[in-house]
Write an enzyme that holds these catalytic residues in place. Structure first.
Site, PDB file in Angstrom:
ATOM      1  N   LYS A 119       0.806  -1.226   0.000  1.00  0.00           N
ATOM      2  CA  LYS A 119       0.000   0.000   0.000  1.00  0.00           C
ATOM      3  C   LYS A 119       0.841   1.279   0.000  1.00  0.00           C
ATOM      4  O   LYS A 119       0.336   2.348  -0.318  1.00  0.00           O
ATOM      5  CB  LYS A 119      -0.964   0.021   1.190  1.00  0.00           C
ATOM      6  N   LYS A 199      -5.880 -10.527  -5.150  1.00  0.00           N
ATOM      7  CA  LYS A 199      -7.080 -10.859  -4.356  1.00  0.00           C
ATOM      8  C   LYS A 199      -8.177  -9.819  -4.623  1.00  0.00           C
ATOM      9  O   LYS A 199      -7.878  -8.656  -4.911  1.00  0.00           O
ATOM     10  CB  LYS A 199      -6.681 -10.962  -2.880  1.00  0.00           C
ATOM     11  N   LYS A 202     -11.584  -4.319  -1.756  1.00  0.00           N
ATOM     12  CA  LYS A 202     -12.534  -3.208  -1.746  1.00  0.00           C
ATOM     13  C   LYS A 202     -11.978  -2.036  -2.539  1.00  0.00           C
ATOM     14  O   LYS A 202     -12.710  -1.363  -3.244  1.00  0.00           O
ATOM     15  CB  LYS A 202     -12.796  -2.765  -0.297  1.00  0.00           C
TER      16      LYS A 202
HETATM   17  P1  TYM Z   1     -10.478  -6.009   5.380  1.00  0.00           P
HETATM   18  O1  TYM Z   1     -11.475  -4.951   5.685  1.00  0.00           O
HETATM   19  O2  TYM Z   1      -9.557  -5.801   4.234  1.00  0.00           O
HETATM   20  O3  TYM Z   1     -11.201  -7.391   5.167  1.00  0.00           O
HETATM   21  C1  TYM Z   1     -12.219  -7.840   6.052  1.00  0.00           C
HETATM   22  C2  TYM Z   1     -12.194  -9.356   6.127  1.00  0.00           C
HETATM   23  O4  TYM Z   1     -12.442  -9.935   4.834  1.00  0.00           O
HETATM   24  C3  TYM Z   1     -11.379 -10.809   4.484  1.00  0.00           C
HETATM   25  N1  TYM Z   1     -11.146 -10.693   3.034  1.00  0.00           N
HETATM   26  C4  TYM Z   1     -11.178 -11.712   2.179  1.00  0.00           C
HETATM   27  N2  TYM Z   1     -11.415 -13.032   2.343  1.00  0.00           N
HETATM   28  C5  TYM Z   1     -11.390 -13.813   1.240  1.00  0.00           C
HETATM   29  N3  TYM Z   1     -11.123 -13.346  -0.011  1.00  0.00           N
HETATM   30  C6  TYM Z   1     -10.868 -12.036  -0.219  1.00  0.00           C
HETATM   31  N4  TYM Z   1     -10.610 -11.568  -1.432  1.00  0.00           N
HETATM   32  C7  TYM Z   1     -10.896 -11.158   0.903  1.00  0.00           C
HETATM   33  N5  TYM Z   1     -10.694  -9.829   1.058  1.00  0.00           N
HETATM   34  C8  TYM Z   1     -10.843  -9.562   2.362  1.00  0.00           C
HETATM   35  C9  TYM Z   1     -10.187 -10.314   5.265  1.00  0.00           C
HETATM   36  O5  TYM Z   1      -9.192 -11.306   5.416  1.00  0.00           O
HETATM   37  C10 TYM Z   1     -10.831  -9.911   6.578  1.00  0.00           C
HETATM   38  O6  TYM Z   1     -11.028 -11.028   7.390  1.00  0.00           O
HETATM   39  N6  TYM Z   1      -7.178  -4.910   8.946  1.00  0.00           N
HETATM   40  C11 TYM Z   1      -8.400  -5.645   8.658  1.00  0.00           C
HETATM   41  C12 TYM Z   1      -9.565  -5.243   9.559  1.00  0.00           C
HETATM   42  C13 TYM Z   1      -9.276  -5.384  11.001  1.00  0.00           C
HETATM   43  C14 TYM Z   1      -9.240  -6.578  11.756  1.00  0.00           C
HETATM   44  C15 TYM Z   1      -8.920  -6.203  13.077  1.00  0.00           C
HETATM   45  C16 TYM Z   1      -9.446  -7.932  11.434  1.00  0.00           C
HETATM   46  C17 TYM Z   1      -8.979  -4.353  11.847  1.00  0.00           C
HETATM   47  N7  TYM Z   1      -8.763  -4.850  13.087  1.00  0.00           N
HETATM   48  C18 TYM Z   1      -8.799  -7.143  14.105  1.00  0.00           C
HETATM   49  C19 TYM Z   1      -9.328  -8.868  12.459  1.00  0.00           C
HETATM   50  C20 TYM Z   1      -8.995  -8.474  13.762  1.00  0.00           C
HETATM   51  C21 TYM Z   1      -8.787  -5.382   7.223  1.00  0.00           C
HETATM   52  O7  TYM Z   1      -8.407  -4.387   6.656  1.00  0.00           O
HETATM   53  O8  TYM Z   1      -9.628  -6.316   6.685  1.00  0.00           O
END
Ligand code: TYM
Length: 334
Positions: A119, A199, A202
């Site tokens: 990023k 992957k 968003k």
């Molecule tokens: P984020 O918002 O990018 O994604 C949220 C959740 O969705 C999963 N995910 C996916 N799973 C399968 N295929 C994909 N293409 C895909 N894209 C996203 C992510 O693995 C995630 O589980 N930093 C984190 C948010 C966060 C968090 C936390 C998670 C903040 N604090 C504490 C767990 C524990 C994030 O940006 O996820």
């Protein structure tokens, strides 16, 4: 002690940075919803994380997105009676513990994070983007979570959380439960429809038509995105040579229907990619239509969202403040 309090605790969240897609649903939300009775559940909307790339933040958008995510959590099956749903910034202990943990985190560990590397490429990255893992560690450790149900891309974040907790323990004494990631075998990394080497994300969904299946997309858009999905130069499903694009379609079909790989291959054997895409589009539209029906009914009574957030802030705050107090005592801040 209530029933839920005897179960292992889970904490997870989604960053409020764009519209949720089917990867978020399959890799995270569907798992959280399905396993609600097995755990003591804490799910947050990670709004502080949304500020790590301030150039992409518009205050009105962020406010609206937070409400959209709460409604989608419920529409995807999270039951506010069985899961604490809360907004990260409502519990100030997250920011406080993030500071304390950041002071116990070697810079070298942060430099190795793949998310920071990708990023920050070619842009002037914020300090927040760099120290983000300390905030995420605080999110998890404040709740003494045993498990963190996430997609595959978050594995490294759970690992660094363990490392940070262990370093804190070494410096100040034991306070935190060491968490483990909970990652499904298949479906933990849904790839972009337009480019199966990256992957589904968003941020790319906001930039490129046909990249993702958005949870709020229309059936027509979903059909178009899936029918345009990148496969390979072949035309028929060949179980001996499954390219990344075709594999992604198979995984989507399997995770949305519960079909095994064997049954899926038998179903589509000798058929063209068009048939596979049509079926994937159909099951995705079915799932998303169901989610959208739930979403609309929650949005009709928007005060329900305020009630969920108010109660979530209270319940999450109680747990988080107890842990923060212990961490502050251990460091001498209390
Ligand atoms: P984020 O918002 O990018 O994604 C949220 C959740 O969705 C999963 N995910 C996916 N799973 C399968 N295929 C994909 N293409 C895909 N894209 C996203 C992510 O693995 C995630 O589980 N930093 C984190 C948010 C966060 C968090 C936390 C998670 C903040 N604090 C504490 C767990 C524990 C994030 O940006 O996820």
């Amino acid at each position: 002690m209530t029933d839920a309090a005897r179960r292992p605790r889970v904490l997870s969240g989604i960053a409020a940075t764009g519209t949720l897609h089917i990867g978020n649903y399959i890799g995270a939300l569907s798992v959280w919803a399905k396993e609600q009775d097995a755990y003591d559940n804490y799910f947050m909307i990670a709004d502080l994380h949304a500020l790590t790339i301030p150039e992409n933040v518009y205050a009105d958008d962020l406010r609206a997105r937070i409400r959209e995510i709460v409604a989608l959590y419920v529409a995807c099956g999270l039951d506010p009676q069985r899961s604490v749903i809360f907004r990260q910034s409502d519990v100030s202990a997250h920011a406080t513990l993030a500071w304390i943990l950041g002071c116990a985190t070697p810079v070298g560990w942060l430099e190795r994070m793949t998310q920071y590397k990708s990023k920050s490429e070619g842009v002037s990255a914020s300090a927040g983007l760099f120290t983000y893992p300390a905030l995420q560690a605080a999110d998890i450790l404040l709740y003494q979570a045993e498990y963190v149900p996430v997609g595959d891309d978050q594995r490294q974040h759970v690992e660094i959380t363990r490392d940070i907790a262990q370093r804190f323990h070494h410096l100040f004494g034991d306070v935190f439960t060491l968490p483990q990631p909970l990652i499904r075998d298949s479906g933990a990394r849904i790839m972009g429809l337009d480019d199966p080497s990256v992957k589904m994300s968003k941020s790319l969904a906001g930039l490129r038509d046909g990249h993702a299946i958005g949870l709020l997309d229309s059936p027509k858009t979903i059909h178009r995105s899936v029918m345009r999905a990148v496969t390979d130069s072949g035309s028929q499903l060949d179980p001996e040579h499954i390219s990344p694009g075709v594999k992604n379609l198979l995984v989507l079909f399997e995770t949305l229907t519960g079909f095994s790989r064997e049954a899926t291959l038998a179903k589509f054997a000798g058929q063209g990619y068009g048939a596979l895409k049509r079926e994937v589009a159909e099951v995705a539209v079915e799932k998303v239509t169901e989610i959208q029906a739930g979403y609309r009914s929650i949005r009709e009574e928007d005060t329900a969202i305020d009630r969920i957030l108010a109660s979530g802030a209270q319940l999450a705050g109680d747990v988080a403040n107890t842990t923060l107090d212990a961490a502050m005592r251990a460091t001498g801040l209390r």
